[in-house]
Scaffold this motif. Structure first.
Motif, PDB file in Angstrom:
ATOM      1  N   ALA A 101       0.827  -1.212   0.000  1.00 31.44           N
ATOM      2  CA  ALA A 101       0.000   0.000   0.000  1.00 31.44           C
ATOM      3  C   ALA A 101       0.864   1.266   0.000  1.00 31.44           C
ATOM      4  CB  ALA A 101      -0.966  -0.009   1.186  1.00 31.44           C
ATOM      5  N   GLY A 102       1.951   1.224  -0.758  1.00 31.69           N
ATOM      6  CA  GLY A 102       2.815   2.392  -0.902  1.00 31.69           C
ATOM      7  C   GLY A 102       3.755   2.657   0.249  1.00 31.69           C
ATOM      8  N   GLN A 103       3.815   1.755   1.214  1.00 30.94           N
ATOM      9  CA  GLN A 103       4.668   1.966   2.386  1.00 30.94           C
ATOM     10  C   GLN A 103       5.555   0.746   2.632  1.00 30.94           C
ATOM     11  OE1 GLN A 103       4.877   4.913   3.979  1.00 30.94           O
ATOM     12  NE2 GLN A 103       3.400   5.603   2.444  1.00 30.94           N
ATOM     13  N   PRO A 104       6.744   0.964   3.211  1.00 29.35           N
ATOM     14  CA  PRO A 104       7.607  -0.177   3.563  1.00 29.35           C
ATOM     15  C   PRO A 104       6.894  -1.086   4.566  1.00 29.35           C
ATOM     16  CG  PRO A 104       8.799   1.892   3.787  1.00 29.35           C
ATOM     17  CD  PRO A 104       7.360   2.236   3.537  1.00 29.35           C
ATOM     18  N   ASN A 105       7.032  -2.384   4.388  1.00 35.16           N
ATOM     19  CA  ASN A 105       6.370  -3.346   5.270  1.00 35.16           C
ATOM     20  C   ASN A 105       7.360  -3.944   6.274  1.00 35.16           C
ATOM     21  OD1 ASN A 105       7.840  -5.285   3.821  1.00 35.16           O
ATOM     22  ND2 ASN A 105       6.130  -5.748   2.460  1.00 35.16           N
ATOM     23  N   ALA A 106       6.908  -4.905   7.041  1.00 33.70           N
ATOM     24  CA  ALA A 106       7.753  -5.536   8.065  1.00 33.70           C
ATOM     25  C   ALA A 106       8.955  -6.238   7.437  1.00 33.70           C
ATOM     26  CB  ALA A 106       6.935  -6.524   8.895  1.00 33.70           C
ATOM     27  N   SER A 107       8.771  -6.820   6.262  1.00 35.07           N
ATOM     28  CA  SER A 107       9.909  -7.473   5.601  1.00 35.07           C
ATOM     29  C   SER A 107      10.994  -6.457   5.270  1.00 35.07           C
ATOM     30  CB  SER A 107       9.456  -8.182   4.322  1.00 35.07           C
ATOM     31  OG  SER A 107       8.628  -9.273   4.631  1.00 35.07           O
ATOM     32  N   PHE A 108      10.587  -5.249   4.867  1.00 34.74           N
ATOM     33  CA  PHE A 108      11.571  -4.194   4.615  1.00 34.74           C
ATOM     34  C   PHE A 108      12.329  -3.884   5.901  1.00 34.74           C
ATOM     35  CE2 PHE A 108      13.049   0.175   4.358  1.00 34.74           C
ATOM     36  CZ  PHE A 108      13.700   0.180   3.131  1.00 34.74           C
ATOM     37  N   GLY A 109      11.604  -3.825   7.012  1.00 37.03           N
ATOM     38  CA  GLY A 109      12.245  -3.567   8.299  1.00 37.03           C
ATOM     39  C   GLY A 109      13.288  -4.612   8.651  1.00 37.03           C
ATOM     40  N   SER A 110      13.091  -5.847   8.159  1.00 34.47           N
ATOM     41  CA  SER A 110      14.049  -6.913   8.470  1.00 34.47           C
ATOM     42  C   SER A 110      15.370  -6.760   7.724  1.00 34.47           C
ATOM     43  CB  SER A 110      13.437  -8.291   8.188  1.00 34.47           C
ATOM     44  OG  SER A 110      13.291  -8.490   6.794  1.00 34.47           O
ATOM     45  N   LEU A 111      15.446  -5.804   6.801  1.00 29.13           N
ATOM     46  CA  LEU A 111      16.733  -5.522   6.165  1.00 29.13           C
ATOM     47  C   LEU A 111      17.686  -4.835   7.146  1.00 29.13           C
ATOM     48  CD1 LEU A 111      15.574  -4.378   2.616  1.00 29.13           C
ATOM     49  CD2 LEU A 111      16.856  -6.456   3.178  1.00 29.13           C
ATOM     50  N   ASN A 112      17.120  -4.322   8.233  1.00 31.40           N
ATOM     51  CA  ASN A 112      17.928  -3.728   9.316  1.00 31.40           C
ATOM     52  C   ASN A 112      18.831  -2.592   8.829  1.00 31.40           C
ATOM     53  OD1 ASN A 112      16.941  -5.557  11.318  1.00 31.40           O
ATOM     54  ND2 ASN A 112      18.274  -7.123  10.421  1.00 31.40           N
ATOM     55  N   PHE A 113      18.230  -1.626   8.167  1.00 29.93           N
ATOM     56  CA  PHE A 113      19.000  -0.480   7.695  1.00 29.93           C
ATOM     57  C   PHE A 113      19.640   0.251   8.864  1.00 29.93           C
ATOM     58  CE2 PHE A 113      16.787  -1.144   3.800  1.00 29.93           C
ATOM     59  CZ  PHE A 113      17.566  -0.540   2.824  1.00 29.93           C
ATOM     60  N   LYS A 114      20.847   0.714   8.659  1.00 33.50           N
ATOM     61  CA  LYS A 114      21.536   1.576   9.613  1.00 33.50           C
ATOM     62  C   LYS A 114      21.340   3.018   9.159  1.00 33.50           C
ATOM     63  CE  LYS A 114      23.012  -2.140  11.553  1.00 33.50           C
ATOM     64  NZ  LYS A 114      21.977  -2.841  12.244  1.00 33.50           N
ATOM     65  N   ASP A 115      21.628   3.965  10.028  1.00 33.64           N
ATOM     66  CA  ASP A 115      21.419   5.379   9.712  1.00 33.64           C
ATOM     67  C   ASP A 115      22.134   5.815   8.436  1.00 33.64           C
ATOM     68  OD1 ASP A 115      19.835   5.657  11.953  1.00 33.64           O
ATOM     69  OD2 ASP A 115      21.451   6.466  13.196  1.00 33.64           O
ATOM     70  N   TRP A 116      23.268   5.236   8.141  1.00 32.38           N
ATOM     71  CA  TRP A 116      24.106   5.658   7.025  1.00 32.38           C
ATOM     72  C   TRP A 116      23.829   4.869   5.737  1.00 32.38           C
ATOM     73  CZ3 TRP A 116      25.749   3.589  11.649  1.00 32.38           C
ATOM     74  CH2 TRP A 116      26.095   2.248  11.632  1.00 32.38           C
ATOM     75  N   ASP A 117      22.823   4.037   5.723  1.00 28.67           N
ATOM     76  CA  ASP A 117      22.587   3.133   4.590  1.00 28.67           C
ATOM     77  C   ASP A 117      21.668   3.678   3.498  1.00 28.67           C
ATOM     78  OD1 ASP A 117      24.229   1.099   5.491  1.00 28.67           O
ATOM     79  OD2 ASP A 117      22.619   0.000   6.467  1.00 28.67           O
ATOM     80  N   LYS A 118      21.363   4.957   3.508  1.00 27.48           N
ATOM     81  CA  LYS A 118      20.547   5.559   2.445  1.00 27.48           C
ATOM     82  C   LYS A 118      19.162   4.918   2.331  1.00 27.48           C
ATOM     83  CE  LYS A 118      24.240   7.768   0.416  1.00 27.48           C
ATOM     84  NZ  LYS A 118      24.375   9.151   0.643  1.00 27.48           N
ATOM     85  N   LYS A 119      18.562   4.656   3.462  1.00 26.41           N
ATOM     86  CA  LYS A 119      17.251   4.015   3.525  1.00 26.41           C
ATOM     87  C   LYS A 119      16.195   4.795   2.743  1.00 26.41           C
ATOM     88  CE  LYS A 119      13.883   2.635   7.076  1.00 26.41           C
ATOM     89  NZ  LYS A 119      13.695   2.567   8.537  1.00 26.41           N
ATOM     90  N   GLU A 120      16.191   6.123   2.857  1.00 29.57           N
ATOM     91  CA  GLU A 120      15.174   6.940   2.182  1.00 29.57           C
ATOM     92  C   GLU A 120      15.297   6.833   0.667  1.00 29.57           C
ATOM     93  OE1 GLU A 120      12.591   8.098   3.772  1.00 29.57           O
ATOM     94  OE2 GLU A 120      13.529   7.291   5.579  1.00 29.57           O
ATOM     95  N   LEU A 121      16.511   6.751   0.151  1.00 28.51           N
ATOM     96  CA  LEU A 121      16.720   6.559  -1.288  1.00 28.51           C
ATOM     97  C   LEU A 121      16.122   5.230  -1.732  1.00 28.51           C
ATOM     98  CD1 LEU A 121      18.357   7.220  -4.048  1.00 28.51           C
ATOM     99  CD2 LEU A 121      19.964   5.584  -3.095  1.00 28.51           C
ATOM    100  N   VAL A 122      16.350   4.195  -0.952  1.00 29.08           N
ATOM    101  CA  VAL A 122      15.825   2.868  -1.290  1.00 29.08           C
ATOM    102  C   VAL A 122      14.304   2.870  -1.255  1.00 29.08           C
ATOM    103  CG1 VAL A 122      15.743   0.437  -0.592  1.00 29.08           C
ATOM    104  CG2 VAL A 122      17.923   1.678  -0.541  1.00 29.08           C
ATOM    105  N   ILE A 123      13.719   3.459  -0.222  1.00 26.55           N
ATOM    106  CA  ILE A 123      12.261   3.512  -0.127  1.00 26.55           C
ATOM    107  C   ILE A 123      11.677   4.272  -1.316  1.00 26.55           C
ATOM    108  CG2 ILE A 123      10.320   4.473   1.182  1.00 26.55           C
ATOM    109  CD1 ILE A 123      11.946   3.848   3.745  1.00 26.55           C
TER     110      ILE A 123
END
Length: 187
Positions: A101-123
């Protein structure tokens, strides 16, 4: 070499004593079928080659790479001139896997992004339904997070369940990037 679920050559040979040793410290290993083991082995091998190439390109002198360096490596590739068939397929797969539904799900959360991992770019890339020059960068960051979770143990917490396609897409994207980097034909 594009990996698929139906590759008859995908079986991996693990000597009996080695497999017994692995099972003694990692009980989930016995639950993996030969295709899962092959995807795991191929991902691990191709990652080491890929990481070595990034380190060489960025003069890192043998150090491990991080998400920032992966982005620098990706920025050095002219994505407008590179084949991105495997990358686009992977991003489409990860969109289905990680966005609901246009939002990151729990599986995305399991990637365990760190602050420096450019999470917003990926999303942002995964939310977009069109192919973008950012696809390769986002795909490589996802692959990096899969690698971190694999090599640091969190993938084993779930018994490596449902990871084969992650590994297969990761290998295909890395091979595509390496091939483009070396001036080879698309994989």
């Amino acid at each position: 070499m594009v990996l698929s679920n139906h590759n008859p050559d995908a079986a991996i040979f693990v000597p009996t004593k080695l497999e017994a040793a692995i099972r003694s410290v990692q009980p989930y290993f016995k639950e993996l079928n030969s295709l899962d083991k092959a995807a795991l082995a191929q991902f691990s091998l191709i990652w080491t080659i890929f990481e070595s190439r990034i380190a060489e390109k960025l003069s890192l002198e043998g150090r491990s790479v991080n998400a920032k360096q992966i982005c620098i490596y990706s920025d050095h590739q002219d994505v407008n001139c590179l084949p991105q068939n495997q990358t686009n397929q992977a991003v489409e797969f990860w969109h289905q896997r990680y966005i609901d539904a246009g939002q990151p799900n729990a599986s995305f959360g399991s990637l365990n992004f760190k602050d420096w991992d450019k999470k917003e770019l990926v999303i942002a890339t995964l939310k977009c339904t069109e192919h973008s020059p950012e696809n390769r960068k986002a795909a490589l960051i996802i692959i990096y997070r899969i690698r971190c979770n694999l090599f640091h143990g969190t993938k084993w917490e779930y018994g490596m369940q449902d990871q084969r396609e992650n590994f297969q897409h990761g290998v295909n994207v890395m091979l595509e990037a390496l091939g483009a980097d070396a001036g080879l034909l698309p994989v």
